[in-house]
Motif scaffolding. Structure first.
Motif, PDB file in Angstrom:
ATOM      1  N   GLN A   6       6.205   4.226   6.395  1.00  0.00           N
ATOM      2  CA  GLN A   6       5.023   5.053   6.646  1.00  0.00           C
ATOM      3  C   GLN A   6       4.007   4.704   5.565  1.00  0.00           C
ATOM      4  O   GLN A   6       4.315   4.827   4.368  1.00  0.00           O
ATOM      5  CB  GLN A   6       5.383   6.521   6.543  1.00  0.00           C
ATOM      6  N   ILE A   7       2.826   4.307   5.987  1.00  0.00           N
ATOM      7  CA  ILE A   7       1.866   3.822   4.984  1.00  0.00           C
ATOM      8  C   ILE A   7       0.474   4.446   5.157  1.00  0.00           C
ATOM      9  O   ILE A   7       0.092   4.868   6.249  1.00  0.00           O
ATOM     10  CB  ILE A   7       1.740   2.274   5.000  1.00  0.00           C
ATOM     11  N   ILE A   8      -0.256   4.464   4.042  1.00  0.00           N
ATOM     12  CA  ILE A   8      -1.692   4.764   4.065  1.00  0.00           C
ATOM     13  C   ILE A   8      -2.385   3.530   3.486  1.00  0.00           C
ATOM     14  O   ILE A   8      -1.994   3.053   2.406  1.00  0.00           O
ATOM     15  CB  ILE A   8      -2.034   5.990   3.186  1.00  0.00           C
ATOM     16  N   ILE A   9      -3.392   3.033   4.194  1.00  0.00           N
ATOM     17  CA  ILE A   9      -4.182   1.923   3.649  1.00  0.00           C
ATOM     18  C   ILE A   9      -5.459   2.513   3.043  1.00  0.00           C
ATOM     19  O   ILE A   9      -6.230   3.195   3.715  1.00  0.00           O
ATOM     20  CB  ILE A   9      -4.525   0.877   4.734  1.00  0.00           C
ATOM     21  N   ASP A  10      -5.649   2.255   1.758  1.00  0.00           N
ATOM     22  CA  ASP A  10      -6.832   2.726   1.044  1.00  0.00           C
ATOM     23  C   ASP A  10      -7.685   1.488   0.757  1.00  0.00           C
ATOM     24  O   ASP A  10      -7.254   0.601   0.011  1.00  0.00           O
ATOM     25  CB  ASP A  10      -6.393   3.402  -0.258  1.00  0.00           C
ATOM     26  N   CYS A  11      -8.878   1.413   1.342  1.00  0.00           N
ATOM     27  CA  CYS A  11      -9.539   0.100   1.391  1.00  0.00           C
ATOM     28  C   CYS A  11     -11.066   0.177   1.270  1.00  0.00           C
ATOM     29  O   CYS A  11     -11.650   1.255   1.308  1.00  0.00           O
ATOM     30  CB  CYS A  11      -9.162  -0.570   2.700  1.00  0.00           C
ATOM     31  N   LEU A 123       1.940   3.548  -0.369  1.00  0.00           N
ATOM     32  CA  LEU A 123       0.479   3.439  -0.462  1.00  0.00           C
ATOM     33  C   LEU A 123       0.109   1.966  -0.526  1.00  0.00           C
ATOM     34  O   LEU A 123       0.739   1.190  -1.256  1.00  0.00           O
ATOM     35  CB  LEU A 123      -0.032   4.167  -1.706  1.00  0.00           C
ATOM     36  N   VAL A 124      -0.903   1.603   0.255  1.00  0.00           N
ATOM     37  CA  VAL A 124      -1.327   0.190   0.315  1.00  0.00           C
ATOM     38  C   VAL A 124      -2.817   0.120  -0.046  1.00  0.00           C
ATOM     39  O   VAL A 124      -3.679   0.133   0.834  1.00  0.00           O
ATOM     40  CB  VAL A 124      -1.064  -0.407   1.714  1.00  0.00           C
ATOM     41  N   PRO A 125      -3.133   0.057  -1.330  1.00  0.00           N
ATOM     42  CA  PRO A 125      -4.532  -0.028  -1.736  1.00  0.00           C
ATOM     43  C   PRO A 125      -5.016  -1.487  -1.708  1.00  0.00           C
ATOM     44  O   PRO A 125      -4.383  -2.368  -2.285  1.00  0.00           O
ATOM     45  CB  PRO A 125      -4.535   0.493  -3.167  1.00  0.00           C
TER      46      PRO A 125
END
Ligand code: BDR
Ligand code: CA
Length: 314
Positions: A6-11, A123-125
């Protein structure tokens, strides 16, 4: 059964940020919980609009939340218009925008989503770390439910905005300090790795044979990106930085890492924003970072191709 991340991309999209989103949104091993935006490649307003446009075009039905308009402590560095254009995503032309922004602030969204998730969240920044650091400071309990932070940023060798520093870390070095010292595992896709992910015109030609909306968007993005890389740096193929994060989640064997201690230079001196990676373990400090060192290039482009094929046919 294989774990679904489960990921959130912060971009800060950004051509390469969008390719990272494209790899994540349809992949069966990943559940994309949301996209948060931050000032970086372009202004916050522009990068947010770019994220919304892409989600609408590709039917990516996830919340898009707007975050910080600048770094936590210092002034923002200039936007990278030479590479990403005036919109921050020049190249593709999108239909009129109807997808709505989620009303939550990115920092609130990150906190709420991580706290309520049934499984730890990754978290995927892929931009400056302002939103992530702010969320960690505002609600430190999120740390308990963060699996890993797999980010694009830094370099153990040479920078790209100063001899010492890479853009995402330089743009908010204090935020990067918070994230790298947070105690959760950090996987760092730095320039040493992403300079192996070179998007040559042959790659664009190969992807142009994919008759999906994902394939078309990739080609529209990369034709512009290749053009600016040639014009600005004289390179035939520019480094496609941000998608290496998601490629690693899809197939960790595609990227080799080495555990090291990493400190961020927040001195304000000439190496401000440098990721000081202890490659030779000279300090014996805790190895808080898996630093990416080698990309299996053919596998990486196969992952890109396989995932672009998952979108609707044209
Ligand atoms: C990073 O900066 C941005 O230009 C790219 O999107 C990438 O995240 C590379 O230094
Ligand atoms: Ca980026």
């Amino acid at each position: 059964m294989e774990k679904i991340r489960q990921i959130i991309i912060d971009c800060d999209p950004g051509h390469d940020d969008i390719v990272a989103i494209m790899l994540a949104a349809r992949n069966p091993k990943i559940k994309l919980l949301g996209i948060t935006t931050v000032n970086g490649n372009q202004t916050l307003e522009k990068v947010t609009r770019n994220a919304l446009n892409v989600c609408q075009y590709l039917d990516i039905d996830v919340p898009v939340c707007k975050g910080l308009a600048g770094p936590i402590v210092r002034e923002a560095p200039p936007v990278e218009e030479r590479v990403h254009g005036d919109s921050g995503l020049d190249g593709p032309v999108f239909p009129p925008l109807t997808k709505q922004l989620d009303p939550r602030h990115a920092v609130d969204f990150i906190i709420e989503t991580v706290m309520n998730a049934s499984e730890p969240v990754t978290l995927v920044p892929t931009g400056p770390l302002s939103n992530i650091a702010m969320a960690m400071r505002r609600e430190p309990k999120i740390l308990e439910n963060i699996d890993e932070i797999v980010l694009m940023g830094g370099a153990y060798q040479h920078g790209n905005v100063t001899p010492a520093a890479e853009f995402n870390i330089y743009a908010d070095a204090e935020a990067a300090h918070v994230v790298f010292s947070c105690g959760r595992p950090v996987v760092m896709m730095g320039l040493d790795l992403t300079r192996q992910a070179l998007c040559y015109p042959e790659i664009v030609d190969r992807m142009s044979k994919i008759e999906t909306k994902g394939g078309k968007l990739f080609v529209d993005l990369m034709r512009f990106f290749c053009m600016t890389q040639k014009k600005v740096f004289g390179w035939e193929g520019g480094p496609l930085h941000d998608p290496t994060t998601v490629a690693y989640l899809i197939d960790p064997d595609c990227i080799e890492t080495k555990a090291m201690h990493t400190d961020i230079d927040i001195s304000g001196g000439q190496s401000h924003g440098r990721t000081n990676c202890d490659f030779f373990n000279l300090t014996d400090k805790v190895k808080n970072t898996k630093v990416a060192v080698k990309l299996h290039v053919d596998r990486f482009w196969d992952i890109v191709e396989e995932n672009l094929k998952l979108y609707d046919h044209l």
